[in-house]
Design a protein around this motif. Structure first.
Motif, PDB file in Angstrom:
ATOM      1  N   ASP A 172       3.137  -7.526   2.270  1.00 25.75           N
ATOM      2  CA  ASP A 172       3.195  -6.246   2.977  1.00 25.75           C
ATOM      3  C   ASP A 172       4.579  -5.893   3.511  1.00 25.75           C
ATOM      4  O   ASP A 172       4.861  -4.722   3.762  1.00 25.75           O
ATOM      5  CB  ASP A 172       2.208  -6.238   4.149  1.00 25.75           C
ATOM      6  CG  ASP A 172       0.771  -6.171   3.679  1.00 25.75           C
ATOM      7  OD1 ASP A 172       0.546  -5.810   2.495  1.00 25.75           O
ATOM      8  OD2 ASP A 172      -0.128  -6.473   4.476  1.00 25.75           O
TER       9      ASP A 172
ATOM     10  N   CYS B 106       2.035   0.316  -2.688  1.00 26.35           N
ATOM     11  CA  CYS B 106       0.842   0.663  -1.922  1.00 26.35           C
ATOM     12  C   CYS B 106       0.480   2.090  -2.308  1.00 26.35           C
ATOM     13  O   CYS B 106       1.209   2.737  -3.053  1.00 26.35           O
ATOM     14  CB  CYS B 106       1.058   0.519  -0.412  1.00 26.35           C
ATOM     15  SG  CYS B 106       2.288   1.621   0.280  1.00 26.35           S
ATOM     16  N   GLU B 107      -0.614   2.578  -1.814  1.00 26.76           N
ATOM     17  CA  GLU B 107      -1.061   3.928  -2.175  1.00 26.76           C
ATOM     18  C   GLU B 107       0.028   4.951  -1.882  1.00 26.76           C
ATOM     19  O   GLU B 107       0.477   5.092  -0.752  1.00 26.76           O
ATOM     20  CB  GLU B 107      -2.331   4.269  -1.388  1.00 26.76           C
ATOM     21  CG  GLU B 107      -2.949   5.585  -1.775  1.00 26.76           C
ATOM     22  CD  GLU B 107      -3.547   5.575  -3.168  1.00 26.76           C
ATOM     23  OE1 GLU B 107      -3.509   6.617  -3.814  1.00 26.76           O
ATOM     24  OE2 GLU B 107      -4.047   4.515  -3.601  1.00 26.76           O
TER      25      GLU B 107
ATOM     26  N   ARG C 243       6.258  -6.338  -5.770  1.00 18.53           N
ATOM     27  CA  ARG C 243       5.854  -6.487  -4.377  1.00 18.53           C
ATOM     28  C   ARG C 243       5.518  -7.948  -4.123  1.00 18.53           C
ATOM     29  O   ARG C 243       4.800  -8.573  -4.911  1.00 18.53           O
ATOM     30  CB  ARG C 243       4.640  -5.610  -4.113  1.00 18.53           C
ATOM     31  CG  ARG C 243       4.151  -5.713  -2.710  1.00 18.53           C
ATOM     32  CD  ARG C 243       2.970  -4.813  -2.503  1.00 18.53           C
ATOM     33  NE  ARG C 243       2.410  -5.082  -1.184  1.00 18.53           N
ATOM     34  CZ  ARG C 243       1.198  -4.773  -0.834  1.00 18.53           C
ATOM     35  NH1 ARG C 243       0.402  -4.163  -1.694  1.00 18.53           N
ATOM     36  NH2 ARG C 243       0.760  -5.054   0.358  1.00 18.53           N
TER      37      ARG C 243
END
Length: 96
Positions: free
Chosen positions: A80, A40-41, A77
């Motif tokens: 989430d 993620c960022e 990944r």
């Protein structure tokens, strides 16, 4: 994309400024790196040896480490909450 995370010489990961061709930071690693993935960022995972490490780009630090029973050749990944690692004939699902 302004920066890029790469590993190519064994036991280091480098953060590069893409536009200027300048290395912004070098992360020291205790094992040879086989795989990197952005999750993620501002966060990325590395796999190498029997370690998976979660890095935070802003602080330039490892924020979490995972020990694997086998050498992990790849990390990705999954969603989430989870990521997956792969080694010879074994896939493992992990929670962040």
């Amino acid at each position: 994309v302004e920066s890029l995370i790469v590993s190519g010489d064994g036991k280091s990961i480098r953060l590069w400024d893409v536009f200027n061709g300048v290395c912004l930071h070098e992360f020291d690693c205790s094992v040879s790196i086989f795989s990197l993935t952005s999750i993620c960022e501002g966060f990325f995972l590395s796999s190498g040896g029997n370690k998976i490490q979660l890095y935070h780009l802003a602080s330039r630090k490892v924020v979490k480490s995972y020990e694997t029973p086998r050498i992990s050749l790849a990390v990705a990944r999954l969603d989430d909450d989870r990521f997956i690692t792969g080694s010879d004939q074994v896939l493992q699902v992990w929670k962040f």
